[in-house]
Design a protein around this motif. Structure first.
Motif, mmCIF file in Angstrom:
data_model
loop_
_atom_site.group_PDB
_atom_site.id
_atom_site.type_symbol
_atom_site.label_atom_id
_atom_site.label_comp_id
_atom_site.label_asym_id
_atom_site.label_seq_id
_atom_site.Cartn_x
_atom_site.Cartn_y
_atom_site.Cartn_z
ATOM 1 N N GLY A 152 -13.214 23.194 -19.396
ATOM 2 C CA GLY A 152 -12.719 22.307 -19.836
ATOM 3 C C GLY A 152 -13.147 20.755 -19.759
ATOM 4 N N SER A 153 -13.495 19.599 -20.499
ATOM 5 C CA SER A 153 -14.511 18.076 -20.644
ATOM 6 C C SER A 153 -14.455 18.233 -19.184
ATOM 7 N N LYS A 154 -13.574 17.768 -18.641
ATOM 8 C CA LYS A 154 -14.277 17.500 -17.085
ATOM 9 C C LYS A 154 -14.580 18.467 -16.248
ATOM 10 N N ILE A 155 -14.081 19.578 -16.423
ATOM 11 C CA ILE A 155 -14.796 20.555 -15.310
ATOM 12 C C ILE A 155 -16.900 20.181 -15.986
ATOM 13 N N ASP A 156 -16.986 20.449 -17.241
ATOM 14 C CA ASP A 156 -18.045 20.591 -17.780
ATOM 15 C C ASP A 156 -18.318 19.188 -17.181
ATOM 16 N N ILE A 157 -18.226 18.840 -16.979
ATOM 17 C CA ILE A 157 -18.485 17.164 -17.128
ATOM 18 C C ILE A 157 -19.131 16.652 -15.568
ATOM 19 N N LEU A 158 -18.486 17.237 -14.574
ATOM 20 C CA LEU A 158 -18.390 17.016 -13.182
ATOM 21 C C LEU A 158 -19.388 18.142 -12.933
ATOM 22 N N LYS A 159 -19.650 19.585 -13.098
ATOM 23 C CA LYS A 159 -20.992 20.270 -12.806
ATOM 24 C C LYS A 159 -21.940 19.264 -13.218
ATOM 25 N N ARG A 160 -22.134 18.430 -13.891
ATOM 26 C CA ARG A 160 -23.515 18.797 -13.848
ATOM 27 C C ARG A 160 -23.206 17.009 -13.189
ATOM 28 N N ASN A 161 -22.638 16.399 -12.870
ATOM 29 C CA ASN A 161 -22.697 14.900 -12.490
ATOM 30 C C ASN A 161 -21.703 14.272 -11.414
ATOM 31 N N ASP A 162 -21.142 14.897 -10.404
ATOM 32 C CA ASP A 162 -20.149 14.437 -9.087
ATOM 33 C C ASP A 162 -19.723 13.296 -8.912
ATOM 34 N N ARG A 163 -20.629 12.490 -9.711
ATOM 35 C CA ARG A 163 -19.953 11.278 -9.034
ATOM 36 C C ARG A 163 -19.371 10.661 -10.388
#
Length: 167
Positions: free
Chosen positions: A68-79
């Protein structure tokens, strides 16, 4: 983890009389609430999502589907930036623009870590479930495999309160 220091993207608190300076009070707010607003950023585009969470005294945990969106984002940017509020109503005033919220708020920053250790994952899920029921559950291996648990290691944190006597 520190209470707000220089360099925090939110800067120093403008209304010092509202600042929560006791770590125990910040911890009590985080331990008593259920919903955290989680701010992420990908490709210069902000993304904000409410999640149910648990706080163990040093880190925040939430769960998610594995995609999902939040997982995709967190994989690219953990901040991450997070916010938790406890709202207790309105403090009315005779002038419309002088109404205030009776509230306590915690804002912080940290890094998101995908939890791989099964014992830590189960402990986090147990803590989240305990917010809603006293029933103890077991998690099937299939369910655990299809549930992502994310820990936020807190870097900085600050709190604000209004409508409460100072302790």
């Amino acid at each position: 983890m520190t209470i707000q220091t220089a360099g925090n993207p939110h800067g120093p608190m403008r209304r010092k009389e509202r600042e929560i300076t006791e770590r125990a009070e910040i911890d009590a707010i985080l331990a008593s609430e259920k919903v955290m607003h989680l701010a992420l950023c990908a490709d210069n585009m902000p993304f904000l999502v409410p999640v149910f969470y648990a706080y163990n005294g040093t880190a925040l945990y939430f769960h998610s589907a594995p995609a999902g969106s939040k997982i995709d984002i967190l994989k690219r940017n953990d901040r991450v930036c997070f916010e938790v509020s406890a709202y207790y109503g309105v403090i009315e005033d005779e002038r419309a623009c002088d109404f205030e919220a009776h509230h306590r708020t915690v804002i912080g920053t940290g890094r998101a870590v995908f939890v791989e250790d099964e014992a830590e994952k189960v402990a986090a899920l147990d803590q989240i479930v305990a917010l809603f029921t006293k029933t103890n559950f077991t998690y099937s291996p299939r369910k655990l495999a299809h549930t992502t648990v994310i820990r936020i290691d807190i870097d900085q944190i600050k709190g604000k309160s209004h409508g409460f006597p100072k302790t």
